[in-house]
Design a protein around this motif. Structure first.
Motif, short mmCIF file in Angstrom:
data_model
loop_
_atom_site.label_atom_id
_atom_site.label_comp_id
_atom_site.label_asym_id
_atom_site.label_seq_id
_atom_site.Cartn_x
_atom_site.Cartn_y
_atom_site.Cartn_z
N MET A 1 -12.32 125.06 38.70
CA MET A 1 -13.52 124.45 38.24
C MET A 1 -13.21 122.95 37.77
O MET A 1 -12.38 122.74 37.01
CB MET A 1 -14.18 125.11 37.23
CG MET A 1 -15.52 124.63 36.78
SD MET A 1 -15.84 125.30 35.19
CE MET A 1 -14.85 124.75 34.08
N GLU A 2 -13.98 122.10 38.65
CA GLU A 2 -13.86 120.64 38.12
C GLU A 2 -14.76 120.27 37.10
O GLU A 2 -16.17 120.60 36.85
CB GLU A 2 -14.15 119.78 39.18
CG GLU A 2 -14.27 118.30 38.99
CD GLU A 2 -14.49 117.47 40.26
OE1 GLU A 2 -14.76 116.27 40.22
OE2 GLU A 2 -14.77 118.19 41.36
N LEU A 3 -14.32 119.93 35.73
CA LEU A 3 -15.07 119.56 34.60
C LEU A 3 -15.79 118.28 34.80
O LEU A 3 -15.15 117.39 35.43
CB LEU A 3 -14.20 119.42 33.46
CG LEU A 3 -13.20 120.63 33.12
CD1 LEU A 3 -12.55 120.61 31.83
CD2 LEU A 3 -14.33 121.73 32.84
N THR A 4 -17.14 118.26 34.52
CA THR A 4 -17.88 117.11 34.36
C THR A 4 -18.14 116.45 32.99
O THR A 4 -18.15 117.55 32.17
CB THR A 4 -19.40 117.42 35.40
OG1 THR A 4 -19.89 118.29 34.89
CG2 THR A 4 -18.58 117.88 36.88
N ALA A 5 -18.71 115.43 33.01
CA ALA A 5 -19.55 114.93 31.89
C ALA A 5 -20.60 115.66 31.44
O ALA A 5 -20.88 116.24 30.17
CB ALA A 5 -19.96 113.53 31.93
N ASP A 6 -21.42 116.18 32.41
CA ASP A 6 -22.54 117.26 32.13
C ASP A 6 -22.02 118.58 31.53
O ASP A 6 -22.84 119.33 30.54
CB ASP A 6 -23.41 117.29 33.29
CG ASP A 6 -24.14 116.30 33.86
OD1 ASP A 6 -24.27 115.23 32.90
OD2 ASP A 6 -24.45 116.18 34.79
N PHE A 7 -21.02 119.06 32.01
CA PHE A 7 -20.43 120.25 31.52
C PHE A 7 -20.05 119.91 30.29
O PHE A 7 -20.44 121.17 29.34
CB PHE A 7 -19.29 120.61 32.55
CG PHE A 7 -18.54 121.96 31.80
CD1 PHE A 7 -19.00 123.23 32.05
CD2 PHE A 7 -17.32 121.68 31.03
CE1 PHE A 7 -18.19 124.20 31.45
CE2 PHE A 7 -16.71 122.69 30.65
CZ PHE A 7 -17.24 123.90 30.82
N GLY A 8 -19.23 119.14 29.82
CA GLY A 8 -18.93 118.83 28.63
C GLY A 8 -19.91 118.77 27.42
O GLY A 8 -19.97 119.42 26.25
N LYS A 9 -21.01 118.00 27.96
CA LYS A 9 -22.24 117.97 27.13
C LYS A 9 -22.91 119.28 26.80
O LYS A 9 -23.19 119.61 25.60
CB LYS A 9 -23.11 116.88 27.77
CG LYS A 9 -24.27 116.73 26.83
CD LYS A 9 -25.24 115.65 27.50
CE LYS A 9 -26.48 115.35 26.70
NZ LYS A 9 -27.18 114.38 27.40
N LEU A 10 -23.25 120.06 27.92
CA LEU A 10 -23.36 121.45 27.67
C LEU A 10 -22.79 122.28 26.83
O LEU A 10 -23.19 123.11 26.10
CB LEU A 10 -23.67 122.01 29.05
CG LEU A 10 -24.28 123.42 29.04
CD1 LEU A 10 -25.83 123.40 28.33
CD2 LEU A 10 -24.44 123.82 30.51
N GLN A 11 -21.48 122.16 26.95
CA GLN A 11 -20.55 123.17 26.49
C GLN A 11 -20.49 122.70 24.87
O GLN A 11 -20.64 123.69 23.77
CB GLN A 11 -18.99 123.04 26.85
CG GLN A 11 -18.13 124.11 25.99
CD GLN A 11 -16.94 123.97 26.69
OE1 GLN A 11 -15.97 122.88 26.32
NE2 GLN A 11 -16.36 125.06 27.48
N LYS A 12 -20.64 121.47 24.60
CA LYS A 12 -20.78 121.02 23.20
C LYS A 12 -22.11 121.47 22.38
O LYS A 12 -22.20 122.00 21.55
CB LYS A 12 -20.71 119.51 23.26
CG LYS A 12 -20.68 118.82 21.79
CD LYS A 12 -20.53 117.37 21.81
CE LYS A 12 -20.63 116.77 20.50
NZ LYS A 12 -20.40 115.38 20.54
N LYS A 13 -23.12 121.54 23.16
CA LYS A 13 -24.37 122.16 22.73
C LYS A 13 -24.45 123.34 22.33
O LYS A 13 -24.87 123.79 21.53
CB LYS A 13 -25.28 121.73 23.89
CG LYS A 13 -27.01 122.13 23.40
CD LYS A 13 -27.79 122.02 24.66
CE LYS A 13 -29.20 122.39 24.24
NZ LYS A 13 -30.17 122.17 25.33
#
Length: 330
Positions: free
Chosen positions: A1-13
């Motif tokens: 799975m390629e991590l993206t900025a959107d994924f990081g933001k969602l995971q943080k949320k």
């Protein structure tokens, strides 16, 4: 799975929301053994994933064990969950019990399976939690599940109740926690897609049509699309209950409410008071010529020569605001 900025933001949320729920309801304590019930659906996968992340950074020590109940549904891919849990290095148990046949046999044709299936599953999992010494049982219900349950009870059971974020079982043998209580379903859908969880669909109750819960969920999604803040407001209302403003006599003592007036009089402000049936009023001991005072519309908001701010500064709004009546006297 390629991590993206959107994924990081969602995971943080999600991490923030789960952490807040755990803190607000004291869900996890030092030394806890959390039994995470994993069904193979997006919600329980997300719950397990976020809890594993929080465990690494938590200031307290607690353990996580995953438990799945294989209900022997037809076509159920038995290898999917064990493979995933082993790949993630998660200690787990897979419980095999043919509740599928029981549910199919006891539920009349045309009726939904959810209630019977849930009771059988809950009984098995609660008992197993005690057997292995788990101190908390974590379920994957999210905010929208709690809202849907609220409306199901409101529309069909005549009760104002939902799924609480934390619950002591009726026999007081287990504590159930719902760490996803503040998480929206649409965020879970996005997260599960980005993480590419191996989703296992439910082919027992999930395949039934005209489920009341599905109808309620459709209603909530329509509301969310048309009024983005409505669901958040409803959920906030579930955390801001005013028993005195409802009608439950067990929660609020309406019977013994009494006034406690002081000697200060507030004369009616107006232009005239018409009095009728004066003889009856006199017999009742009530005034036939009640005093009044002139009505001075100092806070007339139609007067655009003054702003609300300037009126507030002059004290007009505060000094002439009509008081509201609140039955909470204690």
């Amino acid at each position: 799975m390629e991590l993206t900025a959107d994924f990081g933001k969602l995971q943080k949320k999600l991490r923030r929301q789960v952490s807040l729920a755990i803190h607000d309801f004291n869900m996890i304590e030092e030394g806890d053994v959390i039994m995470v019930c994993v069904s193979g659906g997006k919600d329980s996968y997300t719950l397990l994933d976020i809890l594993l992340l929080l465990k690494k950074a938590a200031p307290i020590n607690f353990d996580i064990v995953a438990v799945n109940l294989d209900q022997k549904q037809q076509g159920y891919p038995e290898e999917v969950l064990p493979n995933y849990l082993n790949q993630q290095g998660v200690p787990h148990y897979i419980l095999e019990k043919d509740t599928y046949s029981i549910v199919k046999s006891v539920v009349p044709e045309g009726k939904t399976y959810c209630s019977a299936c849930s009771r059988l599953r809950r009984g098995s999992l609660y008992g197993f939690a005690k057997q292995i010494g788990a101190t908390k049982i974590a379920l994957g219900h999210h905010r929208d599940d709690m809202l849907a349950t609220f409306f199901l009870n409101l529309f069909h059971s005549g009760a104002l109740k939902s799924m609480p974020p934390k619950l002591l079982s009726d026999d007081q043998q287990n504590i159930v926690i719902r760490p996803l209580a503040y998480v929206e379903e649409k965020d879970i859908i996005s997260y599960a897609g980005l993480k590419e969880f191996p989703i296992i669909p439910c082919n027992l109750c999930g395949s039934q049509t005209n489920l009341q819960r599905a109808i309620i969920n459709d209603m909530l999604r329509e509301w969310d699309d048309a009024h983005p803040q409505r669901l958040a407001s409803i959920f906030k209302a579930m955390q801001n209950v005013a028993p005195s403003q409802l009608a439950d006599r067990e929660l609020f003592d309406f019977e013994t409410l009494k006034i406690d007036r002081n000697a200060t009089e507030r004369l009616f402000e107006g232009h005239n008071i018409q009095v009728g049936q004066t003889a009856s009023l006199t017999e009742m001991g009530m005034p036939i010529a009640p005093e009044m005072q002139d009505f001075k519309a100092k806070n007339d908001l139609t007067n655009h020569s003054h702003s609300n701010d300037s009126l507030a500064e002059q004290g007009s709004i505060d000094n002439h605001r009509i008081p509201t009546i609140n039955p909470v006297l204690s």
